[in-house]
Design a protein around this motif. Structure first.
Motif, PDB file in Angstrom:
ATOM      1  N   GLN A   1       0.846  -1.195   0.000  1.00  0.00           N
ATOM      2  CA  GLN A   1       0.000   0.000   0.000  1.00  0.00           C
ATOM      3  C   GLN A   1       0.879   1.242   0.000  1.00  0.00           C
ATOM      4  OE1 GLN A   1      -2.769   0.096   3.222  1.00  0.00           O
ATOM      5  NE2 GLN A   1      -3.639   2.066   2.629  1.00  0.00           N
ATOM      6  N   ALA A   2       0.586   2.171  -0.887  1.00  0.00           N
ATOM      7  CA  ALA A   2       1.396   3.378  -1.000  1.00  0.00           C
ATOM      8  C   ALA A   2       1.164   4.305   0.181  1.00  0.00           C
ATOM      9  CB  ALA A   2       1.040   4.104  -2.292  1.00  0.00           C
ATOM     10  N   ARG A   3       2.235   4.835   0.717  1.00  0.00           N
ATOM     11  CA  ARG A   3       2.148   5.802   1.807  1.00  0.00           C
ATOM     12  C   ARG A   3       3.150   6.914   1.584  1.00  0.00           C
ATOM     13  NH1 ARG A   3       2.793   4.135   7.677  1.00  0.00           N
ATOM     14  NH2 ARG A   3       1.765   6.145   7.994  1.00  0.00           N
ATOM     15  N   LEU A   4       2.708   8.137   1.842  1.00  0.00           N
ATOM     16  CA  LEU A   4       3.577   9.304   1.837  1.00  0.00           C
ATOM     17  C   LEU A   4       3.420   9.963   3.203  1.00  0.00           C
ATOM     18  CD1 LEU A   4       2.768   8.792  -1.247  1.00  0.00           C
ATOM     19  CD2 LEU A   4       3.359  11.201  -1.589  1.00  0.00           C
TER      20      LEU A   4
ATOM     21  N   PRO B   1      -1.566   6.082 -10.603  1.00  0.00           N
ATOM     22  CA  PRO B   1      -2.363   6.966  -9.735  1.00  0.00           C
ATOM     23  C   PRO B   1      -1.494   8.013  -9.049  1.00  0.00           C
ATOM     24  CG  PRO B   1      -2.934   4.659  -9.371  1.00  0.00           C
ATOM     25  CD  PRO B   1      -1.713   4.659 -10.239  1.00  0.00           C
ATOM     26  N   THR B   2      -2.136   9.115  -8.687  1.00  0.00           N
ATOM     27  CA  THR B   2      -1.470  10.169  -7.922  1.00  0.00           C
ATOM     28  C   THR B   2      -1.694   9.920  -6.442  1.00  0.00           C
ATOM     29  OG1 THR B   2      -1.697  11.789  -9.688  1.00  0.00           O
ATOM     30  CG2 THR B   2      -1.433  12.643  -7.451  1.00  0.00           C
ATOM     31  N   TYR B   3      -0.640  10.124  -5.660  1.00  0.00           N
ATOM     32  CA  TYR B   3      -0.729   9.882  -4.221  1.00  0.00           C
ATOM     33  C   TYR B   3      -0.397  11.152  -3.444  1.00  0.00           C
ATOM     34  CZ  TYR B   3      -0.691   4.959  -5.507  1.00  0.00           C
ATOM     35  OH  TYR B   3      -0.999   3.742  -6.054  1.00  0.00           O
TER      36      TYR B   3
ATOM     37  N   GLY C   1       5.852   1.751  -0.464  1.00  0.00           N
ATOM     38  CA  GLY C   1       4.801   1.031  -1.167  1.00  0.00           C
ATOM     39  C   GLY C   1       4.657   1.349  -2.633  1.00  0.00           C
ATOM     40  N   LEU C   2       5.562   2.133  -3.180  1.00  0.00           N
ATOM     41  CA  LEU C   2       5.520   2.413  -4.609  1.00  0.00           C
ATOM     42  C   LEU C   2       6.929   2.750  -5.076  1.00  0.00           C
ATOM     43  CD1 LEU C   2       5.728   5.740  -4.779  1.00  0.00           C
ATOM     44  CD2 LEU C   2       3.315   5.591  -4.241  1.00  0.00           C
ATOM     45  N   SER C   3       7.074   2.816  -6.391  1.00  0.00           N
ATOM     46  CA  SER C   3       8.389   3.082  -6.968  1.00  0.00           C
ATOM     47  C   SER C   3       8.706   4.557  -6.835  1.00  0.00           C
ATOM     48  CB  SER C   3       8.404   2.663  -8.439  1.00  0.00           C
ATOM     49  OG  SER C   3       9.641   2.996  -9.036  1.00  0.00           O
TER      50      SER C   3
END
Length: 116
Positions: A1-4, A103-105, A26-28
């Motif tokens: 899961q992507a987290r910022l 997607p944008t996060y 959680g993302l590149s």
């Protein structure tokens, strides 16, 4: 899961400095453009600065020569060094990752308050 996850906000007097950090998981991280946006009460969210995967940068006119964005791909982190802060820089600052095919996060935001 992507987290910022942003950090580094706080209360500072006018003329002072802060450094914001945004750790991505959680993302590149190395792919895509990383950006810092801000939103002041009653105003729309606006772009502050962004940095591409290749290191090209873009700044809002209001922060040029005062703010510096950078990224460390080994730490999955983007930074915003803010110098000569002004009361009008007061806002919630958000980290953003965008990519033309993905997607944008967004992060949850960190409050920056500059007192006069």
């Amino acid at each position: 899961q992507a987290r910022l996850v942003e950090s580094g906000g706080g209360l500072v007097q006018a003329g002072g400095s802060l450094r914001l950090s945004c750790v991505v998981s959680g993302l590149s991280f190395s792919a895509g453009t990383m950006g810092w946006y801000r939103q002041a009460p009653g105003k729309q969210r606006e772009l502050v600065a962004e940095i591409s995967s290749g290191g090209s940068t873009n700044y809002a006119d209001s922060v040029k020569d005062r703010f510096t964005i950078s990224r460390d791909n080994t730490k999955n982190t983007v930074y915003l060094q803010m110098n000569s802060l002004k009361p009008e820089d007061t806002a919630v600052y958000y980290c953003n990752r965008r990519h033309p095919l993905l997607p944008t996060y967004w992060g949850q935001g960190t409050q920056v308050t500059v007192s006069s």
